[in-house]
Enzyme design. Sequence first.
Site, PDB file in Angstrom:
ATOM      1  N   SER A   1       0.830  -1.208   0.000  1.00  0.00           N
ATOM      2  CA  SER A   1       0.000   0.000   0.000  1.00  0.00           C
ATOM      3  C   SER A   1       0.861   1.253   0.000  1.00  0.00           C
ATOM      4  CB  SER A   1      -0.916  -0.009   1.225  1.00  0.00           C
ATOM      5  OG  SER A   1      -1.693  -1.180   1.267  1.00  0.00           O
ATOM      6  N   THR A   2       1.885   1.294   0.855  1.00  0.00           N
ATOM      7  CA  THR A   2       2.794   2.441   0.887  1.00  0.00           C
ATOM      8  C   THR A   2       3.543   2.568  -0.423  1.00  0.00           C
ATOM      9  OG1 THR A   2       3.052   2.129   3.268  1.00  0.00           O
ATOM     10  CG2 THR A   2       4.683   3.521   2.179  1.00  0.00           C
TER      11      THR A   2
ATOM     12  N   TYR B   1      -2.386 -10.596   4.665  1.00  0.00           N
ATOM     13  CA  TYR B   1      -2.324  -9.188   5.056  1.00  0.00           C
ATOM     14  C   TYR B   1      -3.673  -8.784   5.633  1.00  0.00           C
ATOM     15  CZ  TYR B   1      -1.035  -4.202   4.364  1.00  0.00           C
ATOM     16  OH  TYR B   1      -0.738  -2.881   4.522  1.00  0.00           O
TER      17      TYR B   1
ATOM     18  N   LYS C   1       0.647 -10.269   8.121  1.00  0.00           N
ATOM     19  CA  LYS C   1       0.974  -8.863   8.405  1.00  0.00           C
ATOM     20  C   LYS C   1      -0.259  -8.285   9.064  1.00  0.00           C
ATOM     21  CE  LYS C   1       2.515  -4.592   6.112  1.00  0.00           C
ATOM     22  NZ  LYS C   1       1.363  -3.689   6.346  1.00  0.00           N
TER      23      LYS C   1
ATOM     24  N   THR D   1      -2.078  -5.481  10.381  1.00  0.00           N
ATOM     25  CA  THR D   1      -2.239  -4.031  10.420  1.00  0.00           C
ATOM     26  C   THR D   1      -3.607  -3.717  10.993  1.00  0.00           C
ATOM     27  OG1 THR D   1      -0.815  -3.852   8.490  1.00  0.00           O
ATOM     28  CG2 THR D   1      -2.061  -1.899   9.087  1.00  0.00           C
TER      29      THR D   1
ATOM     30  N   GLY E   1       1.782  -4.337  11.783  1.00  0.00           N
ATOM     31  CA  GLY E   1       1.791  -3.404  10.668  1.00  0.00           C
ATOM     32  C   GLY E   1       1.299  -2.008  10.969  1.00  0.00           C
TER      33      GLY E   1
ATOM     34  N   ASP F   1       2.205   1.351  12.408  1.00  0.00           N
ATOM     35  CA  ASP F   1       3.389   2.098  12.847  1.00  0.00           C
ATOM     36  C   ASP F   1       3.189   2.701  14.230  1.00  0.00           C
ATOM     37  OD1 ASP F   1       3.367   1.806  10.020  1.00  0.00           O
ATOM     38  OD2 ASP F   1       4.735   3.490   9.774  1.00  0.00           O
TER      39      ASP F   1
ATOM     40  N   ILE G   1       6.422  -4.014  10.174  1.00  0.00           N
ATOM     41  CA  ILE G   1       6.432  -3.521   8.796  1.00  0.00           C
ATOM     42  C   ILE G   1       5.632  -2.229   8.776  1.00  0.00           C
ATOM     43  CG2 ILE G   1       5.720  -3.961   6.409  1.00  0.00           C
ATOM     44  CD1 ILE G   1       5.955  -6.962   7.005  1.00  0.00           C
TER      45      ILE G   1
END
Length: 308
Positions: A51-52, A140, A165, A167, A190, A192, A207
Amino acid sequence: MPAFDIKSITGVLPAMVTPFDENEKLDEQRLRAVVNFLIERQVEGLYITGSTGESFLMSPEERKRVVEVTMEENRGRVPVIAHIGAISTFHSIDLAQHAERAGVDAISSVPPIYWGFSADQIHGYYADITRSTKLPMIAYNVPMAALGFDMIKRLSSIDGVAGVKYTATTHHDIIRIKEEIGQDFIVYSGADEMAMSGLSFGADGIIGSFYNSMPEIWIALRDAVAAGNLAEAKRLQEIGNAVIFFSLSRGGIPSIKRAMAWMGCDAGYARKPLGGFIDQAADDKLKAEFRGLRDERKLSGVAFLDAL
């Protein structure tokens, strides 16, 4: 054959940005610079075309080229996980098989989005992809298409699904995943802004987007958690979060790319509608705003802020 075993892929892994030039074209020269910039700052792996990385704003051919250039420039120095997710299983398999040929160490995918796919369709999506390659798959769990614990547990039974992952903010499920699925099932935190929480709850690695622009904060945070120094980890998380929330209100990915440029790594620009070209006046204004944040919050230890 992957150069790195999935169980060895831990620590701090930036969800790598993809550089575009002033006309929104993929910029391979800048991409090579980004790969080297991150590795030189001692990150422990790269998570690319996610995505980033603006993967959903790129064509399949562009996504493949990012994988190729990254692997050429990496030269086996750090492990690479390639996100190959698409709405279509057909396209995801094509991207997965290409990533395998390019030499990545693992693949990852969001569940198919857009339509409200059923649990059986999502399970079939991951099963079909993992059958198509020998690479380990990292599912994910992302807010726009959340998997949930029960689906993650179901996916873990698919041969080749090696981890997730994660998030999401429900970090109690990280403990549950490790307890009910198994310690060998890899979990990457995931979010931050919750890196400390993810690591404290048992994640194998982190990540994230802002690991591109301030990897030094997250590496130090990881080390603090590992040493049991939660007060220091909290201090670092607070610094990271101050920058994150300030950046998001000004365009997260464009701000990350400009922060990298201020440290000498021109990461280019974001594609519209995420961003676009930032002229000198806009760049100077953004710098001034970040200086204000640094001085007001008395932030130190963030390399791109120290460089302003």
